[in-house]
Motif scaffolding. Sequence first.
Motif, PDB file in Angstrom:
ATOM      1  N   ASP A  22      -9.654   2.572  -3.327  1.00  0.00           N
ATOM      2  CA  ASP A  22      -8.700   2.070  -4.315  1.00  0.00           C
ATOM      3  C   ASP A  22      -7.969   0.843  -3.760  1.00  0.00           C
ATOM      4  N   TRP A  23      -7.576   0.926  -2.511  1.00  0.00           N
ATOM      5  CA  TRP A  23      -6.883  -0.193  -1.860  1.00  0.00           C
ATOM      6  C   TRP A  23      -7.808  -1.407  -1.783  1.00  0.00           C
TER       7      TRP A  23
ATOM      8  N   ARG B 269       0.828  -1.209   0.000  1.00  0.00           N
ATOM      9  CA  ARG B 269       0.000   0.000   0.000  1.00  0.00           C
ATOM     10  C   ARG B 269       0.863   1.261   0.000  1.00  0.00           C
TER      11      ARG B 269
ATOM     12  N   PHE C  91      -4.343   7.607  -3.830  1.00  0.00           N
ATOM     13  CA  PHE C  91      -4.681   6.189  -3.749  1.00  0.00           C
ATOM     14  C   PHE C  91      -5.337   5.977  -2.386  1.00  0.00           C
TER      15      PHE C  91
ATOM     16  N   THR D 257      -7.979  -3.422  -4.843  1.00  0.00           N
ATOM     17  CA  THR D 257      -6.747  -4.144  -5.162  1.00  0.00           C
ATOM     18  C   THR D 257      -6.667  -5.495  -4.442  1.00  0.00           C
TER      19      THR D 257
ATOM     20  N   HIS E  17       4.432  -3.819  -8.471  1.00  0.00           N
ATOM     21  CA  HIS E  17       3.243  -4.539  -8.038  1.00  0.00           C
ATOM     22  C   HIS E  17       2.125  -4.387  -9.061  1.00  0.00           C
TER      23      HIS E  17
ATOM     24  N   LEU F 107       2.007   1.857  -3.526  1.00  0.00           N
ATOM     25  CA  LEU F 107       0.932   2.389  -4.362  1.00  0.00           C
ATOM     26  C   LEU F 107       0.619   3.847  -4.025  1.00  0.00           C
ATOM     27  N   THR F 108       0.611   4.184  -2.755  1.00  0.00           N
ATOM     28  CA  THR F 108       0.362   5.566  -2.343  1.00  0.00           C
ATOM     29  C   THR F 108       1.437   6.486  -2.906  1.00  0.00           C
TER      30      THR F 108
ATOM     31  N   GLU G 244      -5.573  -4.178 -11.230  1.00  0.00           N
ATOM     32  CA  GLU G 244      -5.579  -3.066 -10.269  1.00  0.00           C
ATOM     33  C   GLU G 244      -4.169  -2.828  -9.738  1.00  0.00           C
ATOM     34  N   GLY G 245      -3.917  -1.616  -9.301  1.00  0.00           N
ATOM     35  CA  GLY G 245      -2.725  -1.296  -8.516  1.00  0.00           C
ATOM     36  C   GLY G 245      -1.402  -1.610  -9.193  1.00  0.00           C
TER      37      GLY G 245
ATOM     38  N   ALA H 123       2.056  -0.540 -10.312  1.00  0.00           N
ATOM     39  CA  ALA H 123       2.970   0.555  -9.979  1.00  0.00           C
ATOM     40  C   ALA H 123       4.393   0.036  -9.866  1.00  0.00           C
TER      41      ALA H 123
ATOM     42  N   HIS I  22      -1.702 -11.208  -6.617  1.00  0.00           N
ATOM     43  CA  HIS I  22      -0.753 -10.101  -6.708  1.00  0.00           C
ATOM     44  C   HIS I  22       0.510 -10.581  -7.410  1.00  0.00           C
TER      45      HIS I  22
END
Length: 186
Positions: free
Chosen positions: A35-36, A20, A31, A39, A56, A23-24, A77-78, A80, A44
């Motif tokens: 959004d979390w 997290r 984010f 994900t 990720h 991602l932030t 999703e997510g 990054a 993953h």
Amino acid sequence: MTVRLTHTSDLTPAALDAVRDLLTDAFDGDFGDEDWDHTLGGVHALIQDERGPVAHGAVVMRRVRAGGRWRRVGYVEGVAVRADARRRGLGGQVMGALEGVIDRAYDFGALSASDEGARLYAARGWRVWGGRICAAGPGGVVRLPEEEGTTYVWVPPRTPPGDPVGDVSGDPVGELVFDWRDGDVL
């Protein structure tokens, strides 16, 4: 660096916190909790180094009506990459692992791309959905015109020609109706 595939349930609280944080940072603080939440609950793809997560992405199951029937879709999703590791192919490695999951487990893949991410997805063979984008909301089907032109699909090679989702050699058309969720629907 190698990609590790793991389900949300197999990640420790500390590992989830580190993802997290990645991602932030990658989304410049844009984010949030919803959004979390979007994900979590799927597979993953993670690349790590001695400092923690470097790259990720996740694929979660969504229901999408396409071609007159509801389908199981692997929604990405997510995605990054840590700022100090960008432009080294790590995003492509993550996407390759997620595409493999989609190919083996879902009817097709979908995602909503940022301007920066769109280049990566297009280079990997993802196609912009050429038709309408909608969601089955609490009050019925709602069109999401802001998602049109930014929603991409990945059609597995095993998809038969003429499938309403679209042949990978052509442009996908028609209407996609996504299941509703809180926050950004797509």
